[in-house]
Scaffold this active site. Structure first.
Site, short mmCIF file in Angstrom:
data_model
loop_
_atom_site.label_atom_id
_atom_site.label_comp_id
_atom_site.label_asym_id
_atom_site.label_seq_id
_atom_site.Cartn_x
_atom_site.Cartn_y
_atom_site.Cartn_z
N GLY A 181 1.11 -0.89 0.02
CA GLY A 181 -0.13 0.19 0.25
C GLY A 181 0.84 1.59 -0.02
N ARG A 190 -2.80 7.60 3.65
CA ARG A 190 -3.92 8.24 4.95
C ARG A 190 -2.74 7.67 6.48
NH1 ARG A 190 -9.42 4.63 4.35
NH2 ARG A 190 -8.17 3.50 3.49
N ASP A 233 -0.68 -4.93 7.11
CA ASP A 233 -1.13 -3.31 8.73
C ASP A 233 -2.70 -3.75 9.38
OD1 ASP A 233 -3.30 -3.80 6.75
OD2 ASP A 233 -3.33 -2.23 6.21
N GLY A 245 -17.89 -4.91 4.28
CA GLY A 245 -17.75 -5.37 3.58
C GLY A 245 -18.93 -7.05 4.18
N GLU A 285 -20.02 -5.97 -1.08
CA GLU A 285 -19.73 -4.61 -0.16
C GLU A 285 -21.13 -3.26 -0.29
OE1 GLU A 285 -16.83 -4.01 0.23
OE2 GLU A 285 -16.00 -5.48 -0.76
N LYS A 301 24.09 3.53 32.02
CA LYS A 301 24.41 2.35 30.17
C LYS A 301 25.22 2.08 30.69
CE LYS A 301 26.87 4.44 27.99
NZ LYS A 301 28.13 4.01 27.57
N TYR A 355 25.45 9.13 37.57
CA TYR A 355 25.43 8.97 36.21
C TYR A 355 26.18 7.88 35.84
CZ TYR A 355 26.88 7.71 31.42
OH TYR A 355 27.49 7.57 30.43
N SER A 415 30.05 11.24 48.45
CA SER A 415 29.40 11.86 47.14
C SER A 415 29.93 13.22 46.73
CB SER A 415 27.78 12.51 48.59
OG SER A 415 26.77 11.87 49.04
#
Length: 451
Positions: free
Chosen positions: A13, A17, A107, A143, A157, A336, A351, A390
């Site tokens: 498709g 839209r 979809d 349909g 339809e 991380k 961090y 700290s």
């Protein structure tokens, strides 16, 4: 000899839209492309191969569809002449003699394996075609599946339906199974004798009936067959998927205080007796073991959290964050690519990146591993039972030994041996009365500016 099933998945498709620069089947539900969800459903049906009908963004669509276990063969649909025409873009594969043919849409990401399997079973039992439908009290625009004596006699339809037929609430989803030995011949007999001059897949029922064949229906839920044409529908599908996945996890032993505020990814794994507080987001690649607490407003992606650990509130675990048993990452902390050892604590405003934190180590508030020099990343290693004061800045590459200590406010640029204490700050100097002088001078300057 095992039955051979081919699936034709329509994903060509134009996505007009969707108002998007990429194909709509690449938009995600649960952080997984819609087309990938469809492929996961097909994996449950015994499909041997998928003929993927593509148009725009063919390469990334094929890549997304190929992320699972199924063999995928792409076929380009060069013209848009209706769904029947789209299916026949894969004619070369259809004609190879499969026992059954499944038609699916890229979809429709909420389709599960069950309706597809039931459709296959209907064909296996002697029907030429089995169409998957759904019931809705608001059938306008769909349909209608018209049945008589338990057989499907037509798909009408709405624009062609009589007043009586429009009252039918059993609607066509577009998904179906076809006898693979007859599929090519049946599809080839669909004509384009209509106003739009297009080949409608729904006309296959008339072809089957004209040849004395039989067609059946399979009923599925409205949600499971829902398609997506725009961003609003995408959000609706996401909401349905999230609700269903949360429900599955809660039934499996996970506590969610406010489930409607928790957002999951397709691959999120959460163990029993884990508690998820409100407003938590799981990005891709997260695995949580049993008896973990994820406090409110935390965001996790690519992380592994071991039994008994605690995360948040307001914590962020980025890819490569691994928390050991009973470890704690507290409020306003970011981790991380770091291993946080068993019983270690990163409690406040810190961090930790590209690091290894040993068991029972304590990371003080405001600690930063300075892991990046603008070009390269470097590692920080902190030993077991170490105490990081700290507001310490640990400039990688650097190692803090077992049981070592860094003084609050230190900038640590060299390795600290086990059991040592490191002071990386200027010596404090006190000048009696000088603070009052400074305050008075600053006050006078402020007053002078008012004149």
């Amino acid at each position: 000899m095992a039955e051979r099933i081919l699936a034709v998945v329509l994903a060509a498709g134009e996505s007009t839209r969707m108002k998007s620069a990429k194909s709509k089947v690449l938009h995600t539900i649960g952080n997984l492309p819609m087309i990938s969800h469809v492929m996961l459903a097909l994996e449950k049906t015994g499909v041997e191969k998928v003929a993927l009908v593509v148009g725009r963004d063919a390469a990334p669509v094929v890549q997304a569809a190929s992320s699972g276990t199924l063999a995928v063969q792409p076929f380009e649909q060069k013209e848009r002449l209706g769904t029947g025409h789209a299916v026949l873009a894969a004619r070369d594969e259809i004609e190879k003699g499969y026992d059954q043919l499944l038609i699916a849409y890229g979809d429709a990401p909420l389709i599960g394996g069950a309706p597809l399997i039931e459709a296959v079973e209907k064909v296996r039992a002697g029907h030429d075609v089995a169409v998957i439908g759904f019931r809705t009290p608001k059938p306008t625009g769909y349909g209608r599946l018209l049945e008589k004596d338990g057989e499907l006699i037509a798909i009408r339809e709405e624009k062609d339906a009589t007043a009586e037929e429009r009252r039918v609430e059993f609607c066509n989803s577009g998904l179906m199974a076809i006898d693979g030995r007859k599929a090519a011949a049946l599809l080839s007999k669909i004509t384009n004798n209509n106003v739009k001059g297009e080949y409608y897949l729904t006309d296959i029922i008339e072809v089957v009936r004209a040849e004395g064949g039989k067609a059946a229906t399979v009923e599925a839920s409205v949600e499971s067959v829902a398609g997506c044409n725009n961003r609003a529908e995408l959000a609706e599908l996401e909401a349905i998927w999230q609700r269903n996945r949360r429900h599955e996890l809660m039934l499996a032993g996970v506590t969610m205080i406010a489930p409607e505020t928790v957002f999951l990814s397709h691959d999120t794994e959460i163990g029993v007796d884990t508690t998820i507080e409100p407003n938590v987001i799981f990005g891709p690649g997260v695995k949580i073991e049993r008896n973990v607490t994820i406090h409110a407003f935390s965001h996790l992606e690519g992380a592994y959290v071991t039994e008994g650990a605690s995360v948040g509130p307001f914590a962020r675990l980025r890819p490569g964050a691994n928390l050991g048993r009973n470890a704690k990452v507290g409020n306003f902390c970011e981790v991380k690519k770091a291993d946080i050892g068993e019983g270690a604590k990163v409690n406040h405003l810190s961090y930790i990146g590209d690091a290894t934190i040993g068991p029972r180590a304590n990371i003080g508030a405001g600690t930063i591993t300075c892991n990046y020099d603008g070009f390269n990343k470097y590692e920080t290693r902190i030993g077991a039972d170490a105490f990081i004061g700290s507001n310490s800045a640990l400039v990688a590459p650097v190692s803090i030994g077992d049981g070592a200590l860094t003084a609050s406010g230190s900038v640590i640029t060299s390795d600290v041996p086990a059991g040592a204490a490191a002071f990386g700050r200027a010596r404090q100097y006190v000048k009696e009365g000088y603070g009052s002088e400074i305050m008075a001078r600053n006050k006078a300057l402020k007053e002078s500016k008012k004149k």
